[in-house]
Enzyme design. Sequence first.
Site, mmCIF file in Angstrom:
data_model
loop_
_atom_site.group_PDB
_atom_site.id
_atom_site.type_symbol
_atom_site.label_atom_id
_atom_site.label_comp_id
_atom_site.label_asym_id
_atom_site.label_seq_id
_atom_site.Cartn_x
_atom_site.Cartn_y
_atom_site.Cartn_z
ATOM 1 N N ASP A 75 0.834 -1.204 0.000
ATOM 2 C CA ASP A 75 0.000 0.000 0.000
ATOM 3 C C ASP A 75 0.873 1.259 0.000
ATOM 4 O O ASP A 75 0.359 2.377 -0.042
ATOM 5 C CB ASP A 75 -1.022 -0.008 1.147
ATOM 6 C CG ASP A 75 -0.392 -0.117 2.520
ATOM 7 O OD1 ASP A 75 0.846 -0.204 2.608
ATOM 8 O OD2 ASP A 75 -1.147 -0.109 3.520
ATOM 9 N N SER A 76 2.202 1.064 -0.037
ATOM 10 C CA SER A 76 3.111 2.181 -0.305
ATOM 11 C C SER A 76 2.787 2.794 -1.670
ATOM 12 O O SER A 76 3.234 3.900 -1.973
ATOM 13 C CB SER A 76 4.569 1.717 -0.270
ATOM 14 O OG SER A 76 4.751 0.575 -1.089
ATOM 15 N N ASP A 118 -1.149 -6.160 0.018
ATOM 16 C CA ASP A 118 -1.481 -5.528 1.297
ATOM 17 C C ASP A 118 -2.981 -5.342 1.461
ATOM 18 O O ASP A 118 -3.647 -4.820 0.553
ATOM 19 C CB ASP A 118 -0.845 -4.126 1.356
ATOM 20 C CG ASP A 118 0.466 -4.108 2.121
ATOM 21 O OD1 ASP A 118 0.685 -5.001 2.966
ATOM 22 O OD2 ASP A 118 1.264 -3.184 1.872
ATOM 23 N N LYS A 147 -1.128 -9.423 3.243
ATOM 24 C CA LYS A 147 -0.344 -8.900 4.379
ATOM 25 C C LYS A 147 -1.221 -7.926 5.152
ATOM 26 O O LYS A 147 -1.963 -7.145 4.562
ATOM 27 C CB LYS A 147 0.925 -8.204 3.870
ATOM 28 C CG LYS A 147 1.752 -7.562 4.996
ATOM 29 C CD LYS A 147 3.167 -7.220 4.555
ATOM 30 C CE LYS A 147 3.316 -5.902 3.836
ATOM 31 N NZ LYS A 147 2.891 -4.721 4.627
ATOM 32 N N GLU A 149 -1.141 -5.371 8.886
ATOM 33 C CA GLU A 149 -0.266 -4.749 9.881
ATOM 34 C C GLU A 149 -0.855 -4.882 11.278
ATOM 35 O O GLU A 149 -2.069 -4.804 11.452
ATOM 36 C CB GLU A 149 -0.104 -3.257 9.571
ATOM 37 C CG GLU A 149 0.563 -2.973 8.249
ATOM 38 C CD GLU A 149 0.754 -1.481 8.008
ATOM 39 O OE1 GLU A 149 0.453 -0.658 8.901
ATOM 40 O OE2 GLU A 149 1.216 -1.135 6.899
ATOM 41 N N GLU A 215 9.681 -3.986 10.179
ATOM 42 C CA GLU A 215 10.079 -2.697 9.594
ATOM 43 C C GLU A 215 10.642 -1.775 10.672
ATOM 44 O O GLU A 215 10.002 -1.532 11.701
ATOM 45 C CB GLU A 215 8.861 -2.041 8.922
ATOM 46 C CG GLU A 215 9.200 -0.708 8.270
ATOM 47 C CD GLU A 215 8.155 -0.235 7.262
ATOM 48 O OE1 GLU A 215 7.171 -0.963 7.002
ATOM 49 O OE2 GLU A 215 8.333 0.876 6.724
#
Length: 299
Positions: A75-76, A118, A147, A149, A215
């Site tokens: 999602d960057s 993501d 993925k 978070e 990260e």
Amino acid sequence: MSNTTATPSSETPAAATPYGTLPPASPPASRKPVSLPRLADMHARGEKISMLTAYDATFAAMADAAGVDCLLVGDSLGMVCQGLNSTVGVSLDTMRYHTDSVSRGLRRVQGTAWLIADLPFGSYQESREQALRSATVLMQAGAHMVKLEGGGWTTETVRFLVERGIPVCAHLGLTPQTVHALGGYRVQGKGDAGALLKQHAHALQDAGAAMLVLEMVPAALAAELTAELKHCATIGIGAGKGTAGQVLVLHDMLGINLGKMPKFVRNFMADSSSIAQALEAYVRAVKDGSFPDDRLHAW
Ligand code: KIV
């Protein structure tokens, strides 16, 4: 003259279209498709896992040809492709669009990389059922794994997805979707916070997460965790060389960054004469352990 080359899909052959086309459908790649058992085997043998973000078909095909093991539709893309200030504004529909593009790029060249997508902010926080619905959208767009978070509170969601056949990559440390709660892009898990991070990592492994992105966490903590987690491969970004694999944002490692380059990035274009060479250099450096260099890229 008719084009007799077999194509993997019914789409127009690349040679017939003028705009930045992918290479024509190639014969099956010599590399076997990267699968969950293959990744587990690499982890067990200590072979470093290389991962890069990908957002479109062409770069996905190029990264695959360079031998990158895993592609992450991160999602960057909110920052890289959409010009947002953070990943918070990325929607599930945008993630679906880019996952579909990357997946199509891989299929077009009979690519073999493992494809992770993501789950964006707001698409899994509400309930396990919401997470399943969102993950289904990304899996149907071509992802092999999703993925998400977060620490302890995500454990039951991870278990719920894994039990339903959806491979999951967890993400701890600096979790960009919660940047406002964290107070900025800063190193996580320092001092006493390291014990809690470890506890969350073990719980995520127990819930079935097959991978864990770490990260911006201290290199020593990441190395300890990597040694402890036998069934979950750690993938570091700003977490030192002791992790089971490495990931970078594609544009960062190609030196395309309109802002300040994060400390954990190496610009692989600097010593390469083409993007293909830079991608190959990244894979080599991850595999032989020369990237990252803890003196330069870690805390
Ligand atoms: O969105 C992303 O690109 C990521 C990587 C930085 C791990 O989550």
